[in-house]
Design a protein around this motif. Sequence first.
Motif, short mmCIF file in Angstrom:
data_model
loop_
_atom_site.label_atom_id
_atom_site.label_comp_id
_atom_site.label_asym_id
_atom_site.label_seq_id
_atom_site.Cartn_x
_atom_site.Cartn_y
_atom_site.Cartn_z
N ASN A 1 6.51 2.41 8.09
CA ASN A 1 6.60 1.43 6.80
C ASN A 1 7.92 1.47 6.68
N THR B 1 0.80 -0.77 0.35
CA THR B 1 -0.29 0.31 -0.03
C THR B 1 1.01 1.02 -0.15
N GLY C 1 -7.83 8.86 9.67
CA GLY C 1 -9.04 7.28 9.25
C GLY C 1 -9.24 7.65 11.09
N LEU D 1 2.00 7.14 1.58
CA LEU D 1 0.73 7.87 1.35
C LEU D 1 -1.34 7.47 2.50
N VAL D 2 -1.38 6.64 1.30
CA VAL D 2 -2.34 6.31 2.46
C VAL D 2 -2.46 6.00 3.65
N GLN D 3 -1.34 5.17 3.59
CA GLN D 3 -1.48 4.93 5.72
C GLN D 3 -0.88 5.48 6.11
N TYR E 1 -2.84 9.29 5.68
CA TYR E 1 -3.97 9.06 5.88
C TYR E 1 -4.74 8.23 6.76
N MET E 2 -4.16 7.06 6.88
CA MET E 2 -4.95 5.91 7.78
C MET E 2 -4.58 6.48 9.52
#
Lengths: 236, 258
Positions: A106, A64, A76, A67-69, A71-72
């Motif tokens: 990460n 993944t 999130g 950036l998504v991590q 945001y989560m």
Amino acid sequence: MIDWALLAESWPLYLNGLKVSLILMAISVSASFLLSVPLAIARVSPNPWLSKPVFLYTYVIRGTPLLVQLYMIYFGLAQFEWLRESIAWPLFRNAWFCAWLAFALNSTAYTTEILAGALRQTPSGELEAARSLGMSTATIYGRILLPSAIRRALPQYGNELVMVMHATSIASAVTIVELTRTARDVYYNHLAPFEAFGLVAVFYFVITFALVGLVKLLEGRFLRHLRPMSIPSKAA
Amino acid sequence: MLKRTFLSAAGAAALALILAPSAIAQAPKLRIGVEGNYPPFSMIAPDGKLGGFDIDIANALCAEMKAECVFVQQEFDGMIPALNAKKFDMIVASMTITEARKKSVDFSDPYYDVPSRFVAKAGAFADHSPASLKGKKIVVLRNSPRAAYLAENYKDSEVVLAGKETEVYMELAVGRADVAFGSSVVSAEAFLKKPEGKGFAQLGPAIRIGAGSGVGIAVRKDDEALRTRINAALAALKASGRYKALADKYFDFDISGS
């Protein structure tokens, strides 16, 4: 052509952005190095109860985008009332903590795989020699496997350091003003994209080369035994 | 010989490719920079379609100007640079007319005018004075006139800069900031009326910042012709009642500012 006065004027802003980026990188890679050593040992363990969870973790994280991590973790998790009411909230409320957590998690996944790969590639002779001397598994890890694997992982680990450095630029997504954010603000406020992004590119370039140079120095020190050697001539 | 013909044909083709974009640019298609994160003025529906008051006004203006329009979505803080770099021809993104912005772009007549307002947990603060908000975190849209206003007037508060107006209220709702400073309409429509906004209330009176002349459509400084066309179309929309019909879709009060 190039607005040097603007660069001179925004220099302090850039230095501040540099400080933020370097601190972010330093706290992230130190955490990820400390975490990835035990995780890499678990990853190469013959026991599936140890190796599979670590595999799942690195698989999900590497599958993944960072950036998504981020945001989560930042947006999130904040959605859940129970977290906002828990004792952990003062941490998750803080943008720095969220960025640090995302970067560390990460980078740990990648560093774990790098170290695990190096552990697997340990020459079997070294292991057999250690066993024949009656060393315990813990002693073998402490004296033979880890020092040797960490040395051999150095070149790839250098790449990982550079990747984390460049990845700090996305911390701006959660209100942290690091180098790239600084450049975007200068760009926006002065409408000088070449100056704003050109200077930040120079900053990243210098940091990257400093990192690469540092790793090269370490390689020279610790990988000396793997360097090709000149063979003494037979005529003598 | 054959080879040479082929080469020159290839050269001509390459040249045509290079010249093609300028031919496209000459078509009377108007490119409009919009934002998409400023409900109910500019928002993206779950199906990906742009909507909101800004978008409706832009469409109505295009119809009035008899121009073909395309929307270009752009983050708010890169709007003016993108306009001046000719990524689009005009900005319809609830942009407040300020003296600072007037140095880089020209504005049409205002197409609406709403004040700014603080929002906080109901009853958390006695008033909105700098003394009362001292040491508190105030979240505001980055690179906005409101951010400049806070930097100027609330020096003892910590200003948190969010990338989008919608994030401003998210930060407030989860408690990463104590106070939010935003458009009085966005906070009322897109936050206080929603479940997330429960327990929050507007703090203090409406505040007018900027040049005090509302929100306009930005065009490049050398594009006086377009600015004149937009102003004429805007006046026609207001005169024909279409402006009011559009506004009534979203607001139960007069936002025209006139």
